[in-house]
Design a protein around this motif. Structure first.
Motif, short mmCIF file in Angstrom:
data_model
loop_
_atom_site.label_atom_id
_atom_site.label_comp_id
_atom_site.label_asym_id
_atom_site.label_seq_id
_atom_site.Cartn_x
_atom_site.Cartn_y
_atom_site.Cartn_z
N CYS A 1 0.85 -1.19 0.00
CA CYS A 1 0.00 0.00 0.00
C CYS A 1 0.89 1.24 0.00
CB CYS A 1 -0.89 0.01 1.25
SG CYS A 1 -1.78 1.57 1.45
N CYS B 1 -0.01 3.39 3.63
CA CYS B 1 0.39 2.92 4.96
C CYS B 1 1.48 1.85 4.90
CB CYS B 1 -0.83 2.41 5.73
SG CYS B 1 -1.42 0.80 5.13
N CYS C 1 -6.22 -1.70 -0.06
CA CYS C 1 -5.44 -1.99 1.14
C CYS C 1 -6.32 -2.56 2.24
CB CYS C 1 -4.75 -0.71 1.62
SG CYS C 1 -3.81 -0.98 3.14
N CYS D 1 -5.70 0.19 5.57
CA CYS D 1 -6.23 1.56 5.59
C CYS D 1 -7.34 1.79 4.57
CB CYS D 1 -5.10 2.57 5.38
SG CYS D 1 -4.52 2.65 3.68
ZN LIG Z 1 -2.89 1.08 3.40
#
Ligand SMILES: [Zn+2]
Length: 364
Positions: free
Chosen positions: A302, A305, A321, A324
């Motif tokens: 991702c 994050c 993701c 997040c």
């Molecule tokens: Zn993420």
């Protein structure tokens, strides 16, 4: 590549010379291999007079034949090099001279002949930059001259950004802005070629096989052309935005790690190696640095994050993701990750980029 227009008589003369040249190469290779000699000067002492006499080559042609053998033998001393009868023949300024932009004078076994050539606009512009050796190549009944030209590179840009590029099968290239480089036309042609090939393979007759071979050639030309277009577009965009180009390092080449199966298939399927080379040399001409980054998990990480999971890719096209919730087109995300891996290195070690560039300096 410069096409040579020959009439029948000139064609025969060139072909005879080429055959004789390569026959001589095979003979010289025997001697080199038997004597374990990869030294040009030493080998020349042994074979020069004998070869000249028996093959009727000019002095310079003989020297060129010896060089061709030595260069090939040096690459692998375990095997005796062999040469096809219509393998490339090496010419230099003593046995080939340019007469303006549309004629060339070439030495054959029957003396010099002057031949009309078809020079592309690109080459005509660079006539004065032709360098050293020229290879005479015979392909499908036509002679070509492979010419090396010096092209001045532009001054290196002062990079303000990074353009990450992800290469894939469905989308040949997607950049970190989300732009896709695979036109509809290309998809259409690819599909047509694939289905044609499948039909012919099923058919399996002799003429089908011949046809298949022809199609393969056409496919290679088409791919080459597309790769030229894609690399040109990418480099133009990088130039416009004063960006470095970031690509995935080809697996295994740099650090000896094994290539993942999925990646290996990807690298072979659409001439990615060719596309890379095109991007690299066009970028070098435009003063754009190209850097290679570690390709591990670029498709699963991702960019927000940095959570890495296979589950972040519910299907081929989608990235979402699991931590997040950031989502987008999978190829675009991969390109973002590729770009991000450079940004991290950019301000800290600027020498890194130059170093990388030297390592990847393309041969023109
Ligand atoms: Zn993420």
């Amino acid at each position: 590549m410069v096409k040579v227009n020959t009439d029948k008589e000139q064609y025969e003369k060139l072909l005879k010379t080429m055959h004789r040249f390569n026959d001589a190469c095979n003979d010289i290779a025997n001697v080199a291999f038997k004597n374990r000699c990869a030294n040009k000067v030493k080998l020349q002492k042994i074979v020069y007079y004998d070869i000249r006499e028996r093959y009727g080559l000019s002095a310079q042609m003989t020297v060129r034949a010896i060089s061709k053998v030595v260069e090939s033998y040096k690459r692998n001393k375990k095997i005796k090099p062999t040469f096809r009868r219509d393998g490339a023949m090496v010419y230099d300024q003593r046995i080939l001279s340019w007469k303006g932009i549309d004629r060339v004078s070439i030495l054959t076994l029957d003396g010099r002949i002057e031949l009309p050539i078809v020079f592309g606009q690109y080459q005509a512009m660079r006539m004065n930059r032709i360098r050293g050796q020229v290879d005479l190549i015979h392909r499908n009944g036509t002679f070509y001259l492979a010419v090396v030209v010096d092209v001045p590179e532009e001054e290196m840009i002062k990079p303000v950004g990074v353009l990450g590029v992800d290469m894939g099968i469905v989308n040949i290239a997607v950049d970190s802005d989300g732009d896709t480089y695979s036109g509809e036309e290309m998809d259409r042609v690819r599909e047509r070629i694939e289905s044609l090939k499948a039909d012919l393979q099923r058919c399996g007759t002799k003429s089908a096989k011949r046809h298949l071979k022809k199609i393969s050639g056409r496919e290679a030309r088409f791919r080459r052309n597309m790769n030229h277009c894609i690399s040109k577009e990418l480099v133009a965009k990088a130039k416009d935005t004063q960006s470095i180009i970031a690509l995935e390092e080809l697996g295994g080449i740099r650090n000896g790690t094994t290539v993942r199966k999925s990646q290996r298939r990807r690298q072979h399927s659409w001439g990615f190696y060719q596309l890379r080379r095109f991007i690299e040399y066009k970028a070098a001409l435009a003063g754009i640095p190209v850097v290679g980054i570690d390709p591990a998990y670029t498709s699963q990480e991702c960019p927000v994050c940095h959570h890495i999971s296979r589950k972040n890719r519910p299907n081929r096209d989608t990235f979402r993701c699991g931590l997040c919730g950031f989502s987008g087109h999978a190829d675009h995300i991969a390109a973002m990750n590729i770009a991000a891996r450079v940004t991290v290195n950019l301000p800290i070690v600027s020498g890194f980029i130059e170093h990388e560039l030297q390592e990847q300096a393309p041969t023109l």
